[in-house]
Design a protein around this motif. Structure first.
Motif, PDB file in Angstrom:
ATOM      1  N   GLY A 160      13.058  10.083 -19.990  1.00  0.00           N
ATOM      2  CA  GLY A 160      13.315  11.495 -20.240  1.00  0.00           C
ATOM      3  C   GLY A 160      12.129  12.236 -20.839  1.00  0.00           C
ATOM      4  N   GLN A 161      11.198  11.531 -21.433  1.00  0.00           N
ATOM      5  CA  GLN A 161      10.032  12.187 -22.009  1.00  0.00           C
ATOM      6  C   GLN A 161       9.122  12.699 -20.892  1.00  0.00           C
ATOM      7  OE1 GLN A 161       8.664   8.872 -24.495  1.00  0.00           O
ATOM      8  NE2 GLN A 161       8.932  10.199 -26.276  1.00  0.00           N
ATOM      9  N   ARG A 162       8.393  13.775 -21.186  1.00  0.00           N
ATOM     10  CA  ARG A 162       7.373  14.273 -20.273  1.00  0.00           C
ATOM     11  C   ARG A 162       6.017  13.899 -20.843  1.00  0.00           C
ATOM     12  NH1 ARG A 162       8.215  20.359 -19.700  1.00  0.00           N
ATOM     13  NH2 ARG A 162       8.674  20.080 -21.884  1.00  0.00           N
ATOM     14  N   ALA A 163       5.086  13.552 -19.949  1.00  0.00           N
ATOM     15  CA  ALA A 163       3.781  13.096 -20.404  1.00  0.00           C
ATOM     16  C   ALA A 163       2.690  13.584 -19.465  1.00  0.00           C
ATOM     17  CB  ALA A 163       3.768  11.575 -20.469  1.00  0.00           C
ATOM     18  N   VAL A 164       1.477  13.647 -19.997  1.00  0.00           N
ATOM     19  CA  VAL A 164       0.288  13.926 -19.198  1.00  0.00           C
ATOM     20  C   VAL A 164      -0.413  12.591 -18.971  1.00  0.00           C
ATOM     21  CG1 VAL A 164      -1.935  15.121 -19.126  1.00  0.00           C
ATOM     22  CG2 VAL A 164       0.049  16.224 -20.195  1.00  0.00           C
ATOM     23  N   VAL A 165      -0.681  12.270 -17.711  1.00  0.00           N
ATOM     24  CA  VAL A 165      -1.331  10.999 -17.363  1.00  0.00           C
ATOM     25  C   VAL A 165      -2.544  11.265 -16.486  1.00  0.00           C
ATOM     26  CG1 VAL A 165       0.843   9.718 -17.504  1.00  0.00           C
ATOM     27  CG2 VAL A 165       0.072  10.578 -15.303  1.00  0.00           C
ATOM     28  N   GLU A 166      -3.416  10.275 -16.382  1.00  0.00           N
ATOM     29  CA  GLU A 166      -4.558  10.374 -15.481  1.00  0.00           C
ATOM     30  C   GLU A 166      -4.032  10.250 -14.045  1.00  0.00           C
ATOM     31  OE1 GLU A 166      -8.014   8.044 -16.443  1.00  0.00           O
ATOM     32  OE2 GLU A 166      -7.436   8.019 -18.543  1.00  0.00           O
ATOM     33  N   GLY A 167      -4.250  11.280 -13.248  1.00  0.00           N
ATOM     34  CA  GLY A 167      -3.675  11.354 -11.910  1.00  0.00           C
ATOM     35  C   GLY A 167      -4.078  10.226 -10.989  1.00  0.00           C
ATOM     36  N   HIS A 168      -5.322   9.770 -11.083  1.00  0.00           N
ATOM     37  CA  HIS A 168      -5.779   8.720 -10.167  1.00  0.00           C
ATOM     38  C   HIS A 168      -5.229   7.347 -10.522  1.00  0.00           C
ATOM     39  CE1 HIS A 168      -8.665   8.473 -13.467  1.00  0.00           C
ATOM     40  NE2 HIS A 168      -8.892   7.235 -13.077  1.00  0.00           N
ATOM     41  N   MET A 169      -4.555   7.219 -11.650  1.00  0.00           N
ATOM     42  CA  MET A 169      -4.001   5.933 -12.061  1.00  0.00           C
ATOM     43  C   MET A 169      -2.526   5.778 -11.701  1.00  0.00           C
ATOM     44  SD  MET A 169      -6.662   4.524 -12.995  1.00  0.00           S
ATOM     45  CE  MET A 169      -5.933   2.973 -13.425  1.00  0.00           C
ATOM     46  N   ILE A 170      -1.931   6.786 -11.082  1.00  0.00           N
ATOM     47  CA  ILE A 170      -0.541   6.689 -10.641  1.00  0.00           C
ATOM     48  C   ILE A 170      -0.502   5.838  -9.379  1.00  0.00           C
ATOM     49  CG2 ILE A 170       1.469   7.949  -9.788  1.00  0.00           C
ATOM     50  CD1 ILE A 170       0.504  10.336 -11.477  1.00  0.00           C
ATOM     51  N   LYS A 171       0.291   4.784  -9.411  1.00  0.00           N
ATOM     52  CA  LYS A 171       0.438   3.871  -8.279  1.00  0.00           C
ATOM     53  C   LYS A 171       1.718   4.229  -7.532  1.00  0.00           C
ATOM     54  CE  LYS A 171      -2.983   1.453  -9.894  1.00  0.00           C
ATOM     55  NZ  LYS A 171      -4.306   1.731  -9.424  1.00  0.00           N
ATOM     56  N   SER A 172       1.617   4.463  -6.233  1.00  0.00           N
ATOM     57  CA  SER A 172       2.780   4.748  -5.414  1.00  0.00           C
ATOM     58  C   SER A 172       3.182   3.469  -4.688  1.00  0.00           C
ATOM     59  CB  SER A 172       2.469   5.853  -4.411  1.00  0.00           C
ATOM     60  OG  SER A 172       3.620   6.191  -3.692  1.00  0.00           O
ATOM     61  N   VAL A 173       4.445   3.052  -4.874  1.00  0.00           N
ATOM     62  CA  VAL A 173       4.942   1.803  -4.311  1.00  0.00           C
ATOM     63  C   VAL A 173       6.080   2.128  -3.359  1.00  0.00           C
ATOM     64  CG1 VAL A 173       5.969  -0.427  -4.870  1.00  0.00           C
ATOM     65  CG2 VAL A 173       4.343   0.605  -6.448  1.00  0.00           C
ATOM     66  N   ASP A 174       5.956   1.694  -2.098  1.00  0.00           N
ATOM     67  CA  ASP A 174       7.020   1.909  -1.114  1.00  0.00           C
ATOM     68  C   ASP A 174       8.016   0.765  -1.189  1.00  0.00           C
ATOM     69  OD1 ASP A 174       6.191   4.325   0.001  1.00  0.00           O
ATOM     70  OD2 ASP A 174       4.717   3.311   1.242  1.00  0.00           O
ATOM     71  N   VAL A 175       9.129   1.019  -1.855  1.00  0.00           N
ATOM     72  CA  VAL A 175      10.211   0.043  -1.969  1.00  0.00           C
ATOM     73  C   VAL A 175      11.513   0.796  -1.717  1.00  0.00           C
ATOM     74  CG1 VAL A 175      11.415  -1.559  -3.492  1.00  0.00           C
ATOM     75  CG2 VAL A 175       8.947  -1.332  -3.666  1.00  0.00           C
ATOM     76  N   GLY A 176      12.279   0.334  -0.771  1.00  0.00           N
ATOM     77  CA  GLY A 176      13.533   1.011  -0.471  1.00  0.00           C
ATOM     78  C   GLY A 176      13.304   2.245   0.377  1.00  0.00           C
ATOM     79  N   SER A 177      14.106   3.276   0.131  1.00  0.00           N
ATOM     80  CA  SER A 177      14.095   4.449   0.996  1.00  0.00           C
ATOM     81  C   SER A 177      12.981   5.445   0.686  1.00  0.00           C
ATOM     82  CB  SER A 177      15.442   5.159   0.904  1.00  0.00           C
ATOM     83  OG  SER A 177      15.668   5.583  -0.425  1.00  0.00           O
ATOM     84  N   SER A 178      12.455   5.445  -0.522  1.00  0.00           N
ATOM     85  CA  SER A 178      11.411   6.418  -0.855  1.00  0.00           C
ATOM     86  C   SER A 178      10.371   5.792  -1.784  1.00  0.00           C
ATOM     87  CB  SER A 178      12.032   7.647  -1.518  1.00  0.00           C
ATOM     88  OG  SER A 178      12.641   7.277  -2.730  1.00  0.00           O
ATOM     89  N   PRO A 179       9.150   6.311  -1.760  1.00  0.00           N
ATOM     90  CA  PRO A 179       8.108   5.765  -2.631  1.00  0.00           C
ATOM     91  C   PRO A 179       8.417   6.039  -4.104  1.00  0.00           C
ATOM     92  CG  PRO A 179       7.238   7.542  -1.261  1.00  0.00           C
ATOM     93  CD  PRO A 179       8.667   7.365  -0.901  1.00  0.00           C
ATOM     94  N   GLN A 180       8.039   5.110  -4.946  1.00  0.00           N
ATOM     95  CA  GLN A 180       8.226   5.232  -6.389  1.00  0.00           C
ATOM     96  C   GLN A 180       6.843   5.239  -7.046  1.00  0.00           C
ATOM     97  OE1 GLN A 180      11.472   5.369  -7.817  1.00  0.00           O
ATOM     98  NE2 GLN A 180      12.034   5.543  -5.668  1.00  0.00           N
ATOM     99  N   GLN A 181       6.701   5.968  -8.145  1.00  0.00           N
ATOM    100  CA  GLN A 181       5.423   6.050  -8.827  1.00  0.00           C
ATOM    101  C   GLN A 181       5.477   5.293 -10.151  1.00  0.00           C
ATOM    102  OE1 GLN A 181       6.794   9.081  -7.524  1.00  0.00           O
ATOM    103  NE2 GLN A 181       5.557   8.765  -5.714  1.00  0.00           N
TER     104      GLN A 181
END
Length: 94
Positions: A57-78
């Protein structure tokens, strides 16, 4: 399918930022460029059991290039490692 982050990873949802109008550049169809924003605002959806600093539930600022997108199931997860969280974002008290 439910993803449960491990090893200090956080499951996040990238929050869309307001896009300013930018000029259009035409490139060939097979030209692939992936440009990550330097910083991204995300909502934490789930935390690893060994991540006591953050909670869902928390909101955060992260380094954009470090977000990993994983295709598992019906939609990609970050996923992002908690080390790449730069700041938590909270609403101002009224």
């Amino acid at each position: 399918m439910i993803i449960k982050p491990q090893n200090r990873y956080l499951l996040v949802e990238v929050l869309e930022s307001e896009q300013e109008d930018k000029p259009t550049i035409l490139v060939p169809e097979d030209y692939a460029v992936k440009i990550a924003n330097e910083y991204q605002l995300v909502r934490i959806l789930a935390t690893a059991p060994d991540s006591p600093l953050f909670e869902a539930g928390q909101r955060a600022v992260v380094e954009g290039h470090m977000i990993k997108s994983v295709d598992v199931g019906s939609s990609p997860q970050q996923l992002v490692l908690e080390n790449y969280v730069l700041a938590l974002v909270e609403d101002e008290a009224v």
